[in-house]
Each structure stands twice: as C-alpha cells, then as structure tokens.
Design a protein around this motif. Structure first.
Motif, PDB file in Angstrom:
ATOM      1  N   UNK A  68       0.829  -1.212   0.000  1.00 14.13           N
ATOM      2  CA  UNK A  68       0.000   0.000   0.000  1.00 14.13           C
ATOM      3  C   UNK A  68       0.861   1.259   0.000  1.00 14.13           C
ATOM      4  N   UNK A  69       1.952   1.236   0.723  1.00 16.51           N
ATOM      5  CA  UNK A  69       2.862   2.381   0.740  1.00 16.51           C
ATOM      6  C   UNK A  69       3.392   2.669  -0.662  1.00 16.51           C
ATOM      7  N   UNK A  70       3.797   1.623  -1.376  1.00 14.51           N
ATOM      8  CA  UNK A  70       4.318   1.808  -2.738  1.00 14.51           C
ATOM      9  C   UNK A  70       3.209   2.294  -3.671  1.00 14.51           C
ATOM     10  N   UNK A  71       2.001   1.752  -3.516  1.00 11.73           N
ATOM     11  CA  UNK A  71       0.875   2.210  -4.341  1.00 11.73           C
ATOM     12  C   UNK A  71       0.574   3.686  -4.095  1.00 11.73           C
ATOM     13  N   UNK A  77       3.706   6.046 -14.810  1.00  6.69           N
ATOM     14  CA  UNK A  77       3.805   4.839 -15.638  1.00  6.69           C
ATOM     15  C   UNK A  77       5.127   4.777 -16.403  1.00  6.69           C
ATOM     16  N   UNK A  78       5.692   5.931 -16.739  1.00  2.75           N
ATOM     17  CA  UNK A  78       6.974   5.951 -17.436  1.00  2.75           C
ATOM     18  C   UNK A  78       8.097   5.402 -16.562  1.00  2.75           C
ATOM     19  N   UNK A  79       7.870   5.344 -15.260  1.00  4.99           N
ATOM     20  CA  UNK A  79       8.833   4.729 -14.354  1.00  4.99           C
ATOM     21  C   UNK A  79       8.454   3.275 -14.066  1.00  4.99           C
ATOM     22  N   UNK A  80       7.173   3.016 -13.829  1.00  2.00           N
ATOM     23  CA  UNK A  80       6.728   1.686 -13.408  1.00  2.00           C
ATOM     24  C   UNK A  80       6.900   0.620 -14.492  1.00  2.00           C
ATOM     25  N   UNK A  81       6.531   0.944 -15.728  1.00  2.00           N
ATOM     26  CA  UNK A  81       6.613  -0.065 -16.781  1.00  2.00           C
ATOM     27  C   UNK A  81       8.041  -0.547 -17.003  1.00  2.00           C
ATOM     28  N   UNK A  82       9.036   0.347 -17.179  1.00  2.00           N
ATOM     29  CA  UNK A  82      10.418  -0.156 -17.317  1.00  2.00           C
ATOM     30  C   UNK A  82      10.911  -0.884 -16.062  1.00  2.00           C
ATOM     31  N   UNK A  83      10.500  -0.412 -14.881  1.00  2.00           N
ATOM     32  CA  UNK A  83      10.930  -1.069 -13.643  1.00  2.00           C
ATOM     33  C   UNK A  83      10.383  -2.493 -13.575  1.00  2.00           C
TER      34      UNK A  83
END
Length: 139
Positions: A68-71, A77-83
């Motif tokens: 939940x903290x990370x959410x 999305x430009x960070x999450x998708x490559x990660x």
C-alpha cells in the motif's frame, strides 16, 4: 622450484607482450554474453530472493502495508513499466535459457550457427515476454 618456474613463465609472457587475461584479446560474442547473462541472472535472483525474504522478516509491520505504501507513492507509468520489465527479465531469461541448456544436455544445438541463432531468439523473446508481463496490469 615451482615458484621459479612460474616466474619464468610470466617473465617470458611479459617479454613477448602477451596479455595476462583472455578478455583483453577476445571480443565478447553472443554465446559468451548469453552464458554470462545466465550466470548473472541466476546469482542475482538468489541474492535478491534471500535479501528480500530476510528484509521482509526483519522489517516492522506486514507485507500488505508496504504494498500500500508503494501504491500510495503514485509513481508515473513511465517509471513503473520499465521497472517491472527489468524485474521480470531475469526470471524470464533464466527460464528460457535454462531450456536451451537442457537441449544442450540432450546433445543438440552445439553448432556455432545454431548457438548464435538460439541466443538471438532467447535475448529477443526474453525482452518481449518481460515487457508483456510488465504490461498485463495496464490491460
């Protein structure tokens, strides 16, 4: 003595201008890169698995609260998708390349042309499948 023999060997190589290590004279080629990547992904997954497990065990609170903290960080999305793609890659690559190693154990695929072809297929498919897995949450 063995020490004197070793010293003569290194003196001779130094006088002839020979390199001390093979990676000085060999260009990296695809079979070498795929082998190195297979070993690195296996070791990295093992280290990350144990570090993450110990970290979750020792950390205060419970796992859902950290999710939940990370959410709640609302990362773009430009960070999450490559990660997510980078996190999925080692598992996908190690699995697919492991199947390649099993075919080698069965005595198939040792020809140099086949090694280059299968290496390129494995690298490409690993990247694509990792990206596909990372994109599932966006469907």
């Amino acid at each position: 003595s063995a020490f004197n023999e070793m010293q003569r060997f290194w003196d001779k190589n130094l006088a002839l201008g020979r390199p001390n290590s093979p990676w000085v004279i060999y260009r990296p080629h695809l079979p070498m890169i795929t082998s190195f990547c297979h070993r690195v992904t296996g070791i990295a997954m093992g280290v990350v698995f144990y570090a993450f497990s110990i970290g979750v065990f020792l950390a205060p609170g419970d796992f859902p609260s950290y999710v939940e903290f990370v959410k709640n960080l609302q990362l773009p999305q430009l960070f999450l998708f490559p990660a997510k793609t980078i996190v999925a890659f080692p598992l996908v690559y190690h699995y697919i390349n492991g199947i390649r190693h099993l075919t080698w154990d069965a005595g198939h695929g040792f020809e140099l042309k086949t090694q280059y072809k299968s290496g390129a297929i494995i690298m490409t498919s690993s990247i694509l499948i990792s990206a596909l897995l990372a994109s599932i949450a966006y469907w």
